[in-house]
Each structure stands twice: as structure tokens, then as C-alpha cells.
Design an enzyme around this catalytic site. Structure first.
Site, PDB file in Angstrom:
ATOM      1  N   ASP B  50      18.523 162.626  86.461  1.00 16.58           N
ATOM      2  CA  ASP B  50      19.721 163.222  85.848  1.00 16.58           C
ATOM      3  C   ASP B  50      19.660 163.105  84.328  1.00 16.58           C
ATOM      4  O   ASP B  50      19.498 162.012  83.784  1.00 16.58           O
ATOM      5  CB  ASP B  50      20.968 162.515  86.397  1.00 16.58           C
ATOM      6  CG  ASP B  50      22.244 163.173  85.913  1.00 16.58           C
ATOM      7  OD1 ASP B  50      22.731 164.067  86.612  1.00 16.58           O
ATOM      8  OD2 ASP B  50      22.733 162.798  84.829  1.00 16.58           O
ATOM      9  N   ARG B  51      19.825 164.238  83.657  1.00 15.54           N
ATOM     10  CA  ARG B  51      19.659 164.290  82.203  1.00 15.54           C
ATOM     11  C   ARG B  51      20.813 163.615  81.474  1.00 15.54           C
ATOM     12  O   ARG B  51      20.602 162.898  80.482  1.00 15.54           O
ATOM     13  CB  ARG B  51      19.483 165.744  81.747  1.00 15.54           C
ATOM     14  CG  ARG B  51      18.104 166.329  82.006  1.00 15.54           C
ATOM     15  CD  ARG B  51      17.760 166.527  83.479  1.00 15.54           C
ATOM     16  NE  ARG B  51      18.602 167.487  84.176  1.00 15.54           N
ATOM     17  CZ  ARG B  51      18.689 167.624  85.496  1.00 15.54           C
ATOM     18  NH1 ARG B  51      18.011 166.824  86.300  1.00 15.54           N
ATOM     19  NH2 ARG B  51      19.472 168.519  86.038  1.00 15.54           N
ATOM     20  N   THR B  52      22.027 163.848  81.935  1.00 16.22           N
ATOM     21  CA  THR B  52      23.163 163.206  81.261  1.00 16.22           C
ATOM     22  C   THR B  52      23.105 161.685  81.446  1.00 16.22           C
ATOM     23  O   THR B  52      23.315 160.920  80.495  1.00 16.22           O
ATOM     24  CB  THR B  52      24.488 163.789  81.794  1.00 16.22           C
ATOM     25  OG1 THR B  52      24.621 165.122  81.297  1.00 16.22           O
ATOM     26  CG2 THR B  52      25.682 162.967  81.326  1.00 16.22           C
ATOM     27  N   CYS B  85      18.319 174.923  82.165  1.00 18.99           N
ATOM     28  CA  CYS B  85      19.127 173.702  82.174  1.00 18.99           C
ATOM     29  C   CYS B  85      19.368 173.361  80.712  1.00 18.99           C
ATOM     30  O   CYS B  85      18.412 173.083  79.971  1.00 18.99           O
ATOM     31  CB  CYS B  85      18.397 172.545  82.860  1.00 18.99           C
ATOM     32  SG  CYS B  85      19.243 170.945  82.666  1.00 18.99           S
ATOM     33  N   ASN B  86      20.621 173.405  80.281  1.00 22.26           N
ATOM     34  CA  ASN B  86      20.920 173.121  78.879  1.00 22.26           C
ATOM     35  C   ASN B  86      20.592 171.687  78.495  1.00 22.26           C
ATOM     36  O   ASN B  86      19.962 171.429  77.474  1.00 22.26           O
ATOM     37  CB  ASN B  86      22.405 173.403  78.590  1.00 22.26           C
ATOM     38  CG  ASN B  86      22.728 174.887  78.523  1.00 22.26           C
ATOM     39  OD1 ASN B  86      22.703 175.481  77.462  1.00 22.26           O
ATOM     40  ND2 ASN B  86      23.015 175.492  79.667  1.00 22.26           N
ATOM     41  N   ALA B  88      18.508 169.567  79.602  1.00 22.60           N
ATOM     42  CA  ALA B  88      17.072 169.279  79.469  1.00 22.60           C
ATOM     43  C   ALA B  88      16.558 169.619  78.077  1.00 22.60           C
ATOM     44  O   ALA B  88      15.521 169.086  77.650  1.00 22.60           O
ATOM     45  CB  ALA B  88      16.282 170.052  80.527  1.00 22.60           C
ATOM     46  N   THR B 129      27.657 169.668  79.647  1.00 21.60           N
ATOM     47  CA  THR B 129      27.666 168.295  80.164  1.00 21.60           C
ATOM     48  C   THR B 129      27.965 167.311  79.034  1.00 21.60           C
ATOM     49  O   THR B 129      27.819 167.618  77.851  1.00 21.60           O
ATOM     50  CB  THR B 129      26.305 167.904  80.760  1.00 21.60           C
ATOM     51  OG1 THR B 129      25.326 167.916  79.707  1.00 21.60           O
ATOM     52  CG2 THR B 129      25.877 168.841  81.879  1.00 21.60           C
ATOM     53  N   LYS B 169      26.373 171.389  92.156  1.00 21.77           N
ATOM     54  CA  LYS B 169      25.116 170.769  92.595  1.00 21.77           C
ATOM     55  C   LYS B 169      25.179 170.370  94.068  1.00 21.77           C
ATOM     56  O   LYS B 169      24.153 170.261  94.731  1.00 21.77           O
ATOM     57  CB  LYS B 169      24.791 169.551  91.730  1.00 21.77           C
ATOM     58  CG  LYS B 169      24.422 169.938  90.288  1.00 21.77           C
ATOM     59  CD  LYS B 169      24.166 168.706  89.434  1.00 21.77           C
ATOM     60  CE  LYS B 169      23.826 169.052  87.986  1.00 21.77           C
ATOM     61  NZ  LYS B 169      22.539 169.720  87.796  1.00 21.77           N
ATOM     62  N   CYS B 199      26.193 174.872  80.306  1.00 19.93           N
ATOM     63  CA  CYS B 199      25.507 174.116  81.364  1.00 19.93           C
ATOM     64  C   CYS B 199      25.292 175.156  82.445  1.00 19.93           C
ATOM     65  O   CYS B 199      26.236 175.884  82.804  1.00 19.93           O
ATOM     66  CB  CYS B 199      26.382 172.977  81.872  1.00 19.93           C
ATOM     67  SG  CYS B 199      25.884 172.361  83.510  1.00 19.93           S
TER      68      CYS B 199
END
Lengths: 235, 235
Positions: B50-52, B85-86, B88, B129, B169, B199
Site C-alpha cells: 500500500d502506497r499511502t 495509480c496517482n 505510486a 489519497t 478496492k 486517485c
């Protein structure tokens, strides 16, 4: 991607069907977060020569293009291959003989989808390309399961069904609804208990309008369910 | 695929956004038949951490996973990379430094989309996000183009926006519409002339209900347009 069941998807035939397969694969997978979904690689090469033209009009052989995609999916670390194009299954034996990866067969998936819909025998309508009909990809397999296959007459294939499939490939998806819905309705009027949408462009057109009032086996969803069963075996 | 402009798509973040990107890429491409569409490979690895969480909660670094996908797309013969994916893009510089392939930047694409919508300055709403907001992926880029960025307050991010993204998701797409539409409306009430859906889960939720009565920049469509411009340069 070597450490999980990674699905290879040989798409691009057409590209909207391949993309929609990826979407349905995602939506049909039980998941609460990204990491619950199925790792997959979509090889979308819309340059594969037309499959119906190859089979009935002497067009370029698609097999070398199909094999190029399979080699790409092998190199990416995939563990099985799904091909969201019914007509391409006319080259199934050649592809399967040339790769160690199992290829999920879309016609078997469609037959399983009929069972899931509670259709255990009797006449079935078949909307597909002229290539799929000429190669008899469905007829023997469904007859062995107790179904008789009803397809539109040749004149209607040329005038209605093939032009509707071309509309989807040209991004005119909504315009494909009426001719496809009417062709399906005529099969039901002839006695079909359900209609197999046996070309992956056809469910795209049929999804662009009101739901049909009889059972349909959507081969995009059917193949997605087969892929999920492969990726996440029960038990 | 070495003999054409083949687009590499680093997807899976989330997988529905990646699949929908492929669909929108197809539908936005001028085409009359399969062979007019853009050859592409979608590397959909939803296992990327998970990026956030990585950025603001000390979670696992996604960069090695992102690089694995980029290596796969390089090996497949791709000529450029799009990442739907923003968040990322917080690792954009690290990825771009490690590959010779150009990576199309989703924030530049979003800024171009605002111009396409006729928005040349003034306050812009930003739904994204917490990771994207914390990394300031949009703020500097949009401010340099004459926009002030308005984002929901931290409390609303936690209570409304992040849970709505999680709903998408988890395949609960329709349920995400109302909270996202209301959050966008509140940004417009604060003076935003348009809202960037920053996002790629957010346009999926917003597409599940009635169109919003103000301009929105959909970052899936924006990136698809940038990819088409790369694949089929005018002139």
C-alpha cells in the site's frame, strides 16, 4: 512474478474484450483490498490477424502472433493462460502443444456457466463469429453434454451478427445492442433455453442495453470464473 | 512486441483501476477494427504494498515491487510506461532513474486535462489519497500553472475519502459514489472551479452514479489520452 499463481491473459482480440475480462476478473474475485486480487499480466496485441478471415477467407495465419503472446506471458512468470477470444480457440491445440502452461478453454468455461445457470440439457442458442461456427468449436462440446446448438442462419450472420461484432471492435458498443439482442431473441423463439454469447465482443454489446429476459452465458464472465477457480482453488 | 509503439501499463494499484484504464485507452482510441488499437501489456500486480501506508505509516517500501513490474514491461518490449495509480507517482523519480523507458506522469496528464476542460487558472479541488496529499504530488505542479489546490480537511479525509477508496478496492464500487460525490461538492462550495479525481479509484466510484454538475478531471482518462498521444503522435 514467480511466487504466486499469476494469470496470463492473451488479449487484444478485441482489446475491449480483453480489458473487460480484466475488469470482470477483478469484480468477480472475493476481495477486501488490493492485495486480495489475482496477480495477472494482460498481453493485449490487437495486431493478431483476424481469426474468422484466417479460417474462412484464406487470411493470414494468427498462430505465430498467438505464440508470440504466449512466449511473452511465459517470460513474465505466468502459471496459466486465459484467452478472452472464442475464435482464437480454433488454434487451441496448436497453442497448447507448444506451451507447458495450461490454457483454460473458453468453451469448457461456457459449458460450466450453463450448468451454473441451471441449464442441464435441451437446445441452446449460439451467437458467435462465422469462424467459430465453421470450426464447430461449440457444437461437439455442447452436444456431448446433451445440448443441441441453434445458430442464426447464414444470411442473418452476414447481415446482422458479424456487422454487430465489427461495431464493438470500432468502439460503437451501444449500436451493437439492438441487433445482437434481436438475434438472441430469435434463437429463443426457435426453442433455445439459453443463449451462449460465444464471441467476447457480444457480451459487450449486450451489456450496453436492458438485460435480456432469458438466460445468457457470457463467455467473458465464464472465463473469468474459470480463471478465479484456477488462481484460488477451493479448500 | 518490438516492431511498434507498445505501451506498458504498470497496474494492479488497484486492479480495477488498471483494467478500467485499459478499457478507456481502447474506447478513447480512434479505431475501426482490432488492428487500429494500441498494442499494450498490462502488468497487474495487486500485491504492491500500500502506497499511502508506506508514505505516512512506515509500511513496506513499494519501490522494489514497482521496479519488478517495470523490468517485466521492459522485457515485453514496451516503449513507454503508464502507471494508473496517482500515489505510486511518489516514487516517480526513483522509477524513472532506473529505466530508459519514458514514464508518462499522471499529474502532468491531469494538468493537461484541466486545460482540455477550459480551466486555465483559479482554485482547483483535489480528491486524492492521504499519501498523495502528504507527498504534495499535485500542489506544486498545479500552483506552477496558476491553480490553488483545495483538499478536504484531515478529518474528512479519514472519515469519508479514504474509506470510499477502500470500498472500490473491495469491489463495492456503487457504495463509493455518494461519499465521493459529496466530498467533491464540498470542494466546489469552497470555490473550486473543477475537481481533480487524483486517485484512480475515485473516477470508478464517481462513474457509478449520476454525472457531477461541475467539471472533473478524471485521471484515468487523462493518462489514457497521454498514452494515446504517445502511441499515435499527430502528424
Amino acid at each position: 512474478m514467480k511466487d504466486a499463481r499469476v494469470l496470463g491473459v492473451l488479449g487484444g482480440m478485441g482489446p475491449l474484450a480483453g480489458a473487460t475480462f480484466m475488469q470482470r476478473l477483478t469484480l468477480l474475485t472475493p476481495a477486501e483490498r488490493d492485495q486480495d486480487h489475482i496477480p495477472s499480466v494482460l498481453w493485449s496485441d490487437p495486431r493478431v490477424p483476424d481469426r474468422t478471415a484466417a479460417r474462412i477467407a484464406g487470411g493470414e495465419d494468427p498462430l505465430p502472433w498467438l505464440m508470440r503472446g504466449i512466449r511473452g506471458l511465459e517470460a513474465a512468470g505466468c502459471g496459466a493462460i486465459a484467452i478472452p477470444c472464442n475464435t482464437a480457440h480454433g488454434w487451441f491445440d496448436g497453442m497448447q502443444a507448444a506451451t507447458r502452461l495450461p490454457i483454460l478453454h473458453i468453451v469448457e468455461a461456457a459449458a460450466d456457466e450453463l450448468l451454473r445457470l441451471g441449464i442441464t440439457g435441451g437446445p441452446i442458442g449460439l451467437l458467435a463469429t462465422k469462424g467459430t461456427l465453421a470450426m464447430r468449436l461449440y457444437q461437439e462440446r455442447l452436444e456431448s453434454r446433451g445440448h443441441e446448438c441453434l445458430a442464426p442462419p447464414a444470411e442473418e450472420m452476414d447481415r446482422v451478427v458479424m456487422p454487430a461484432i465489427e461495431l464493438v471492435k470500432a468502439n460503437k458498443v451501444s449500436a451493437a445492442y439492438a441487433p445482437l439482442a434481436e438475434a438472441a431473441q430469435r434463437l429463443v423463439a426457435r426453442g433455445a433455453k439459453a443463449v451462449v454469447l460465444g464471441c467476447t465482443e457480444i457480451p459487450l454489446g449486450i451489456s450496453a442495453g436492458p438485460a435480456l429476459p432469458f438466460p445468457v452465458a457470457d463467455t467473458i464472465d465464464a472465463l473469468a470464473r474459470a480463471a478465479i477457480a484456477w488462481a484460488k482453488p477451493a479448500g
